[in-house]
Scaffold this active site. Structure first.
Site, PDB file in Angstrom:
ATOM      1  N   HIS A  88       0.618   5.238  12.211  1.00  0.00           N
ATOM      2  CA  HIS A  88       1.302   5.913  13.310  1.00  0.00           C
ATOM      3  C   HIS A  88       2.722   5.375  13.498  1.00  0.00           C
ATOM      4  CE1 HIS A  88      -2.507   7.463  15.611  1.00  0.00           C
ATOM      5  NE2 HIS A  88      -2.374   7.997  14.416  1.00  0.00           N
ATOM      6  N   TYR A  98      -0.300  11.092  22.603  1.00  0.00           N
ATOM      7  CA  TYR A  98      -1.745  10.931  22.755  1.00  0.00           C
ATOM      8  C   TYR A  98      -2.307  11.877  23.806  1.00  0.00           C
ATOM      9  CZ  TYR A  98      -1.852   6.881  19.687  1.00  0.00           C
ATOM     10  OH  TYR A  98      -1.768   6.057  18.592  1.00  0.00           O
ATOM     11  N   GLU A 140       0.779  -0.302  18.575  1.00  0.00           N
ATOM     12  CA  GLU A 140       2.001   0.329  18.064  1.00  0.00           C
ATOM     13  C   GLU A 140       3.237  -0.180  18.798  1.00  0.00           C
ATOM     14  OE1 GLU A 140       0.845   4.433  18.469  1.00  0.00           O
ATOM     15  OE2 GLU A 140      -0.838   4.085  17.098  1.00  0.00           O
ATOM     16  N   ARG A 206       5.774  11.384   3.589  1.00  0.00           N
ATOM     17  CA  ARG A 206       4.771  10.671   2.791  1.00  0.00           C
ATOM     18  C   ARG A 206       5.107   9.182   2.816  1.00  0.00           C
ATOM     19  NH1 ARG A 206       3.368  15.135   3.311  1.00  0.00           N
ATOM     20  NH2 ARG A 206       2.580  16.609   1.752  1.00  0.00           N
ATOM     21  N   GLN A 207       4.101   8.374   2.542  1.00  0.00           N
ATOM     22  CA  GLN A 207       4.291   6.927   2.479  1.00  0.00           C
ATOM     23  C   GLN A 207       4.237   6.470   1.019  1.00  0.00           C
ATOM     24  OE1 GLN A 207       1.969   8.259   4.815  1.00  0.00           O
ATOM     25  NE2 GLN A 207       3.593   8.142   6.350  1.00  0.00           N
ATOM     26  N   SER A 209       4.591   2.845  -1.517  1.00  0.00           N
ATOM     27  CA  SER A 209       4.588   1.383  -1.543  1.00  0.00           C
ATOM     28  C   SER A 209       5.952   0.844  -1.955  1.00  0.00           C
ATOM     29  CB  SER A 209       3.532   0.867  -2.514  1.00  0.00           C
ATOM     30  OG  SER A 209       2.239   1.165  -2.055  1.00  0.00           O
ATOM     31  N   PRO A 288       1.622  -1.705  -4.606  1.00  0.00           N
ATOM     32  CA  PRO A 288       1.712  -2.820  -3.653  1.00  0.00           C
ATOM     33  C   PRO A 288       1.521  -4.171  -4.320  1.00  0.00           C
ATOM     34  CG  PRO A 288      -0.332  -1.609  -3.331  1.00  0.00           C
ATOM     35  CD  PRO A 288       0.510  -0.801  -4.266  1.00  0.00           C
ATOM     36  N   PHE A 404      -4.323   5.130  -0.566  1.00  0.00           N
ATOM     37  CA  PHE A 404      -3.281   6.134  -0.334  1.00  0.00           C
ATOM     38  C   PHE A 404      -3.937   7.386   0.241  1.00  0.00           C
ATOM     39  CE2 PHE A 404      -1.162   4.020  -4.181  1.00  0.00           C
ATOM     40  CZ  PHE A 404      -0.579   3.071  -3.361  1.00  0.00           C
ATOM     41  N   GLY A 405      -3.482   7.808   1.428  1.00  0.00           N
ATOM     42  CA  GLY A 405      -4.073   8.956   2.080  1.00  0.00           C
ATOM     43  C   GLY A 405      -5.015   8.517   3.200  1.00  0.00           C
TER      44      GLY A 405
END
Length: 410
Positions: A88, A98, A140, A206-207, A209, A288, A404-405
């Site tokens: 998040h 939220y 967070e 998207r994320q 590494s 990673p 991942f995901g």
């Protein structure tokens, strides 16, 4: 903790809610995106929405959190919460969002369960939701403070100062802030959120590494996912797979500007420990591990390090040479590789590595005593590797994994 009244109500209704939870989350997302189409366009991963994995992950996290509250009323499931909170934070989620989720989730619960949702049932599950939501909001907020950022203000403009083709389908992008400020600090093993504007106007995130951080820059690796054709590229299962990785590979060259976030991710190398390290990965899950090895090599670490990697073939193996070089810089490091399609059928040595045919098999190596293990790869690999480590005597609390995901394992 849950109130006594809510505890009994949740315990009594958890089987019914659990059996319907995927229907509830499917309807929740339908309602959410109808009311707020910009969230699907610009925030949520459309691929994970299309193939159902995000729905499964949300359903699993709610059920797991409720079950944990019942079984461990004095504790908090920090592993589950930490993984969600880091994701998040990487997206810049704010506390007020939220309430939006609450509105549409509870409307979906009422619609799916109908008359079973009495005022008492609604109040009990409202407690569950806000216990989870407020815990995430607090975690967070701490992550934003640690990063020195106002809540949700994670995005900045970067310039691509380098691009390297690691394999035929893996590229490494090196970026630096456009304003000339230093790149944000990262921990070995963390990821970076990258947002791109696609041809259809969507701003998808998207994320990826982080595989290096030096000289005021961050480097991240992107594996191109094959996509289909059409207005939104679809994979064989109907998901818009590969739309971001394909865009980065095809459109983002050296000199281009990118919108990216601040590094986050809970699975990081314990830099203060002197315990042995075991790094086990498969496919692009090696990324990673590269970041962790870079740190160990830069520090001249004398820790015992066992690097284990499984891949389809030597040609598909990303960062093969780089990992070999890094292992060579560590006096107590070993490297073992497994290939489904090896160049040679028999076990042999190649540079720093012992190479084996087939799938990762811990019986072929010595697992260091007192090792801390870090895993990354597809879920079947993670399941197998974790089971093998537990069977080899590695305590569960010493096994950390990144996936991942959406995290369906949780």
């Amino acid at each position: 903790m849950l109130s006594a009244t809510a505890t009994e109500t949740v315990r009594a209704t958890l089987p019914a809610v659990g059996s319907a939870i995927e229907d509830i989350t499917a309807l929740f997302y339908d309602r959410l995106f109808y009311a707020h189409p910009e969230l699907l366009r610009d925030l949520f991963n459309r691929g994970n929405q299309a193939n159902g994995t995000q729905r499964q992950a949300l359903a699993g996290s709610i059920a797991a959190f409720a079950g944990f509250l019942l079984e461990h009323p004095e504790q908090r499931p920090d592993l589950l919460l930490s993984r969600i909170a880091h994701k998040h934070a990487s997206l810049g989620i704010r506390p007020e969002q939220y309430q939006v989720v609450h509105t549409h989730l509870f409307a979906a619960i009422a619609e799916v369960l109908g008359e079973a949702v009495t005022p008492e049932v609604a109040a009990a599950w409202d407690e569950v939701y806000w216990l989870m939501a407020n815990a995430l909001i607090a975690i967070e907020a701490g992550l934003y403070r640690q990063a020195g950022l106002p809540e949700g203000e994670v995005w900045r403009s970067y310039r691509v100062v380098g691009r390297e083709e690691e394999t035929g389908d893996v590229a490494v992008f090196t970026v630096a802030p456009v304003d000339g400020s230093p790149a944000p600090a990262s921990e070995p093993g963390q990821y970076l959120s990258v947002q791109v504007e696609l041809a259809n106007g969507a701003r998808q995130i998207r994320q990826y590494s982080i595989v290096g951080s030096r000289a005021g820059t961050l480097s991240f690796a992107v594996k191109r996912i094959p996509a289909g054709t059409g207005d939104v590229a679809h994979s064989a299962d109907g998901s818009p797979a590969g739309e971001v990785s394909g865009h980065l590979h095809a459109e983002v060259l050296e000199g281009a500007e990118l919108t990216a976030g601040t590094p986050f991710g809970p699975v990081v190398l314990d830099r203060e420990s002197d315990r042995p390290v075991l790094l086990a990965s498969a496919g692009i899950g090696i990324t990673p591990m590269v970041g962790m090895l870079e740190h160990l090599a830069e520090q001249g670490s004398d820790r015992r390090v066992a690097v284990l990697h499984a891949d389809r073939s030597p040609a598909a193996h990303a960062f093969r040479g780089r990992v070999d070089d890094l292992v060579g810089k560590l006096p107590q490091a070993t490297l073992d590789l497994w290939y489904e399609q090896p160049d040679q059928g028999d076990e042999h040595r190649d540079g720093q590595a012992a190479v084996h045919p087939g799938y990762l098999d811990l019986t072929a190596v010595t697992v260091p005593d007192q090792a801390v293990a870090y895993l990354c790869g597809p879920v079947p690999f993670l399941t197998s590797a974790r089971s093998q480590l537990l069977a080899a005597g590695v305590p569960a609390e010493s096994v950390h994994y990144e996936v991942f995901g959406p995290d369906l394992g949780l």
